[in-house]
Design a protein around this motif. Structure first.
Motif, PDB file in Angstrom:
ATOM      1  N   ALA A 214      42.586  40.442  33.817  1.00  0.00           N
ATOM      2  CA  ALA A 214      43.092  40.256  35.183  1.00  0.00           C
ATOM      3  C   ALA A 214      44.363  39.400  35.178  1.00  0.00           C
ATOM      4  O   ALA A 214      45.333  39.691  35.896  1.00  0.00           O
ATOM      5  N   GLU A 215      44.351  38.339  34.357  1.00  0.00           N
ATOM      6  CA  GLU A 215      45.538  37.485  34.275  1.00  0.00           C
ATOM      7  C   GLU A 215      46.706  38.225  33.632  1.00  0.00           C
ATOM      8  O   GLU A 215      47.857  38.077  34.061  1.00  0.00           O
ATOM      9  N   ALA A 216      46.410  39.026  32.613  1.00  0.00           N
ATOM     10  CA  ALA A 216      47.467  39.803  31.961  1.00  0.00           C
ATOM     11  C   ALA A 216      48.062  40.804  32.945  1.00  0.00           C
ATOM     12  O   ALA A 216      49.285  40.993  33.001  1.00  0.00           O
ATOM     13  N   ARG A 217      47.205  41.454  33.743  1.00  0.00           N
ATOM     14  CA  ARG A 217      47.697  42.409  34.727  1.00  0.00           C
ATOM     15  C   ARG A 217      48.611  41.731  35.732  1.00  0.00           C
ATOM     16  O   ARG A 217      49.641  42.275  36.143  1.00  0.00           O
ATOM     17  N   GLN A 218      48.243  40.520  36.145  1.00  0.00           N
ATOM     18  CA  GLN A 218      49.066  39.782  37.095  1.00  0.00           C
ATOM     19  C   GLN A 218      50.450  39.505  36.512  1.00  0.00           C
ATOM     20  O   GLN A 218      51.476  39.688  37.187  1.00  0.00           O
TER      21      GLN A 218
ATOM     22  N   SER B 231      48.419  46.281  46.092  1.00  0.00           N
ATOM     23  CA  SER B 231      48.269  45.147  45.181  1.00  0.00           C
ATOM     24  C   SER B 231      46.895  44.502  45.321  1.00  0.00           C
ATOM     25  O   SER B 231      46.422  44.263  46.435  1.00  0.00           O
ATOM     26  N   PRO B 232      46.232  44.191  44.206  1.00  0.00           N
ATOM     27  CA  PRO B 232      44.943  43.498  44.268  1.00  0.00           C
ATOM     28  C   PRO B 232      45.108  41.997  44.463  1.00  0.00           C
ATOM     29  O   PRO B 232      44.128  41.288  44.649  1.00  0.00           O
TER      30      PRO B 232
ATOM     31  N   PRO C 281      42.363  43.299  52.870  1.00  0.00           N
ATOM     32  CA  PRO C 281      41.991  42.192  51.979  1.00  0.00           C
ATOM     33  C   PRO C 281      41.492  40.966  52.737  1.00  0.00           C
ATOM     34  O   PRO C 281      42.133  40.487  53.675  1.00  0.00           O
ATOM     35  N   GLY C 282      40.326  40.491  52.337  1.00  0.00           N
ATOM     36  CA  GLY C 282      39.756  39.296  52.951  1.00  0.00           C
ATOM     37  C   GLY C 282      38.939  39.566  54.192  1.00  0.00           C
ATOM     38  O   GLY C 282      38.337  38.636  54.751  1.00  0.00           O
TER      39      GLY C 282
END
Length: 338
Positions: A295-299, A170-171, A102-103
């Motif tokens: 995306a926010e709900a998944r978080q 994890s994303p 990541p990154g």
């Protein structure tokens, strides 16, 4: 082993015999919902709520393992100032290049043929930073897991800096694909613990964790693992309450997320999988209808699942992703929101 670890001021808690998960809660805690930090059982010397009950008190430890000599040993990483790299070797589809480290952009000319596990991504990360591969670090405690993975133990030389636990899939927060981080809000299975699949076996002669290398500390900071200082102390991050409109989609999601979080008070018998699947399916339907940001709900769902079942994050994320996708294919318009 539990006494030896506690003597090093590393809080320990029992694991279910033959398993790597915490021992079951008492009957009372299985049938009522409450925050682990508020559980009255801890004052009575019981082991409810997994690593939340971890202790260094030798009298309590003697009573616990006297009651169940076959119990394995878990170590609560945060209070012990431990940072463990949990390198997995599970068979899984290799994700896109941007998910491996990541990154860090991996150019197309870099040949990734043969990359198949956390051993490969950790070696790749070390190579990018021109540092020794932690999996080959003979200066620190390393433990081979029954599944063929590796636990690389380090001690945090800066206790004022707290690192969060994460999973390599994890994303949101991850060090590398198939490399989990066990720190605050998590536990690790102690060396020599035996489960049905085998023994957690130390490698080499070193039995002490070395200080966390500076370059790895920098990587953890870069990838969002540092927990920001909070005015409220505790072993887990405090939840941010968000305003919701009564009867709105967010309120509906929050009510379902709470049913998932309530499972934290019980290691079994709460229908965790069913509740998580229902919450994610509903969230997918609401997102498919344009009422929520998926995306926010998944978080939110991922954080609630990790809170309730920190030892099975990968399984929880699989449930969430499948249910979100299924729900999104059937948009859901609650009464009053259509």
């Amino acid at each position: 082993m539990a006494r030896w670890l506690a003597g090093r001021q590393w809080p320990v808690h029992p694991l279910a015999p033959g398993r790597k998960t915490p021992a079951a809660n008492c009957e009372q805690c299985r049938t009522r919902s409450h925050e682990p930090s508020d559980c009255p059982c801890h004052a009575r010397g019981l082991w409810c709520h997994g690593f939340h009950s971890a202790t260094t008190e030798l009298t309590r430890i003697a009573a616990w393992w006297g009651r169940e000599p076959r119990a394995g040993v878990g170590v609560s990483c945060g209070p012990a100032h431990l940072v463990i790299l949990d390198v997995d070797a599970h068979a899984a589809p290799v994700p896109a290049r941007d998910r491996l480290l990541p990154g860090i952009r991996i150019p197309e000319q870099v040949d990734l043929a043969g990359l198949a596990s956390g051993f490969d991504t950790l070696a790749l990360l070390a190579a990018y930073r021109q540092q020794p591969n932690p999996a080959e670090d003979e200066t620190t405690l390393r433990v081979r897991t029954p599944s063929g993975g590796l636990h690389i133990w380090y001690v945090n030389p800066e206790p004022a800096v707290r690192y969060r636990s994460s999973t390599g899939s994890s994303p949101r927060t991850a060090l590398a694909w198939q490399v989990d981080v066990r720190a605050h809000g998590g536990y690790v299975v102690a060396p020599t613990t035996r489960i049905t699949a085998g023994v957690y076996a130390p490698l080499g002669a070193v039995r002490e964790p070395a200080p966390l290398p500076a370059w790895l500390a920098a990587e953890l900071r870069r990838t969002g693992h540092v927990i920001q200082a909070s005015p409220v102390p505790g072993p887990r991050p405090q939840r941010q309450a968000r305003p919701v409109r009564p009867g709105g989609a967010q309120a509906l999601l929050q009510s379902l997320v709470e049913t998932v979080r309530e499972c934290a008070g019980h290691t079994e018998g709460m229908g965790f999988t069913e509740k998580l699947n229902r919450a994610a399916y509903t969230a997918g339907g609401l997102a498919g209808a344009g009422h929520l940001n998926q995306a926010e709900a998944r978080q939110e769902l991922t954080e609630a699942a990790h809170y309730a079942r920190p030892h099975q994050t990968r399984r929880s994320e699989t449930i969430i992703d499948a249910a979100l996708s299924a729900g999104a294919s059937r948009p859901f318009h609650p009464k009053g929101l259509a």
